[in-house]
Design an enzyme around this catalytic site. Structure first.
Site, PDB file in Angstrom:
ATOM      1  CD  GLN A 157      -2.853  -1.195   2.342  1.00  0.00           C
ATOM      2  OE1 GLN A 157      -3.360  -0.168   2.736  1.00  0.00           O
ATOM      3  NE2 GLN A 157      -3.092  -2.380   2.894  1.00  0.00           N
ATOM      4  CG  HIS A 191       5.839  -4.831  -2.898  1.00  0.00           C
ATOM      5  ND1 HIS A 191       5.912  -5.921  -3.743  1.00  0.00           N
ATOM      6  CD2 HIS A 191       4.836  -4.052  -3.365  1.00  0.00           C
ATOM      7  CE1 HIS A 191       4.978  -5.807  -4.666  1.00  0.00           C
ATOM      8  NE2 HIS A 191       4.314  -4.680  -4.463  1.00  0.00           N
ATOM      9  CG  ASP A 195       4.760  -8.789 -10.896  1.00  0.00           C
ATOM     10  OD1 ASP A 195       5.951  -8.450 -10.884  1.00  0.00           O
ATOM     11  OD2 ASP A 195       4.077  -8.921  -9.870  1.00  0.00           O
ATOM     12  CE  LYS A 248       0.708  -9.916 -10.479  1.00  0.00           C
ATOM     13  NZ  LYS A 248       1.218 -10.357  -9.172  1.00  0.00           N
ATOM     14  CG  ASP A 272       7.350 -12.376  -6.936  1.00  0.00           C
ATOM     15  OD1 ASP A 272       7.583 -11.152  -6.877  1.00  0.00           O
ATOM     16  OD2 ASP A 272       6.226 -12.835  -7.210  1.00  0.00           O
TER      17      ASP A 272
HETATM   18  C1  R5P Z   1       3.370  -8.556  -6.600  1.00  0.00           C
HETATM   19  O1  R5P Z   1       3.541  -7.422  -7.024  1.00  0.00           O
HETATM   20  C2  R5P Z   1       4.360  -9.242  -5.708  1.00  0.00           C
HETATM   21  O2  R5P Z   1       5.667  -9.094  -6.183  1.00  0.00           O
HETATM   22  C3  R5P Z   1       4.036 -10.723  -5.557  1.00  0.00           C
HETATM   23  O3  R5P Z   1       4.149 -11.351  -6.821  1.00  0.00           O
HETATM   24  C4  R5P Z   1       2.646 -10.921  -5.049  1.00  0.00           C
HETATM   25  O4  R5P Z   1       2.357 -10.005  -4.018  1.00  0.00           O
HETATM   26  C5  R5P Z   1       2.483 -12.316  -4.523  1.00  0.00           C
HETATM   27  O5  R5P Z   1       1.189 -12.476  -4.046  1.00  0.00           O
HETATM   28  P1  R5P Z   1       0.419 -13.858  -4.262  1.00  0.00           P
HETATM   29  O6  R5P Z   1       1.351 -14.949  -3.868  1.00  0.00           O
HETATM   30  O7  R5P Z   1      -0.789 -13.745  -3.357  1.00  0.00           O
HETATM   31  O8  R5P Z   1       0.009 -13.914  -5.702  1.00  0.00           O
END
Ligand code: R5P
Length: 340
Positions: free
Chosen positions: A117, A149, A190, A213, A241
């Site tokens: 956020q 993030h 993504d 994505k 990720d």
């Molecule tokens: C997205 O922008 C993050 O980098 C992660 O890919 C995402 O938050 C992962 O969330 P979930 O495992 O619920 O898809």
């Protein structure tokens, strides 16, 4: 001549204890002893939850004048505490250190809470900035985190210093030692993760592909569509990720990659939260042969039993990097040399 910092002391909130103990072990390996000639240990403290849910932290030894570090892992799968309980526990600990007259107070939070956020689309708050304010108002003058993030969060602090550590080298070393790196392509799950995947692909000398994505933001955790930019046909794939929450992103991305001809699919993340039914869904993806391995760090501490029961998961320890950075900050040495 560089001035001296206060004595290095470390305490842990309840949910940060496992990770903090690993940091202390690594500090003892690195520095052998503190400046009084005794091994490092966690400063004694108590975290009390009252019947109405309020939390109080008491530091049970003198930390006046110290260079003080408080470790908290906000999303703790081994505890019933919510993220909000653990955030509040951290704030009470930081303020207890402030009231105890530590010279410098560093919040060591490998998982920066509310980091998704960091901007607003419509009538909503920028809560990641609120967290920065809460930390500063409580008394923190430095924050150390892991693969935050959104880099915009660094700018949310008015005077506390911000160190964002990266798990990439630790994960690449683990992957290179344990899995074949030939015929590998790095894939970002993504567009936001493209920079991270590009870094991995440069370090590992591989090609790069990106999954585009689109999320449906009107519903929680719903991914609308995915398409691939790049080629994975007959290639093994590594998807790095920053976090795995529900596992939705990587499972859907892995299905797309398999459709496009990918062979073995590996996933790596700094923060393996595994919220909701992630564990069950990742177990299924492993048993079906969709995902060969998920690699995550101990910044989210799952414990020995989890490691024994979930063969799809490899844990690597990021505590040595945190210990190195803490020891360099205390000694006023360069931190960037540890982050290259
Ligand atoms: C997205 O922008 C993050 O980098 C992660 O890919 C995402 O938050 C992962 O969330 P979930 O495992 O619920 O898809």
């Amino acid at each position: 001549m560089k001035g001296e910092r206060g004595a290095l002391s470390i305490m842990a909130c309840k949910s940060g204890k496992n990770f903090a103990e690993r940091i202390v072990d690594n500090l003892n390996r690195l520095m052998h002893t503190d400046d009084k000639g005794t091994p490092f240990r966690l400063a004694q403290s108590e975290e009390i939850t009252f019947a109405n849910g309020e939390i109080k932290t008491i530091i049970k030894e003198n930390i006046r004048g110290d260079d003080h570090y408080i470790v908290q892992c906000i999303d703790d799968p081994l505890s019933d505490n919510s993220i909000n309980d653990n955030l509040m526990a951290l704030l009470t600990a930081v303020n207890a250190a402030f009231q105890s007259d530590a010279d410098s107070i560093t919040a060591v939070i490998p998982q920066y809470p509310y980091s998704r956020q960091e901007r607003k689309k419509t009538r909503e708050g920028i809560t990641a900035r609120q967290i920065a304010r809460f930390l500063e108002i409580s008394g923190a003058n430095r924050v150390i985190t892991l693969d935050v993030h959104a880099e915009a969060i660094m700018g949310f602090f008015s005077y506390a210093k911000f160190e964002d550590l990266h798990a990439s080298h630790t994960i690449i070393n683990h992957f290179s030692k344990n899995y074949k790196t030939d015929n590998l392509v790095l894939v970002s799950a993504d567009v936001g993760g493209a920079e991270k995947a590009r870094f991995y692909s440069k370090e590992m000398h591989t090609d790069l592909a990106i999954v585009d994505k689109a999320r449906d933001y009107s519903k929680v955790g719903v991914i609308e569509s995915m398409r691939l930019v790049g080629n994975v046909k007959d290639k093994n794939v590594l998807i790095p990720d920053d976090m795995i929450s529900t596992g939705g992103t990587i499972i859907i991305a892995s299905r797309l990659l398999r459709e496009k001809g990918a062979k073995k699919i590996f996933v790596a993340c700094s923060l393996p939260f595994f919220n909701g039914r992630a564990k069950e869904n990742l177990t299924k993806a492993y048993e079906e042969g969709l995902i060969s391995k998920v690699i995550g760090t101990d910044a989210v501490f799952h414990g020995e039993q989890f490691l024994k029961n979930n063969l799809w998961y490899d844990e690597v320890s990021i505590a040595p990097l945190f210990a190195g950075v803490i020891s360099h900050i205390n000694a006023k040495k360069s931190v960037s040399e540890l982050l290259r």
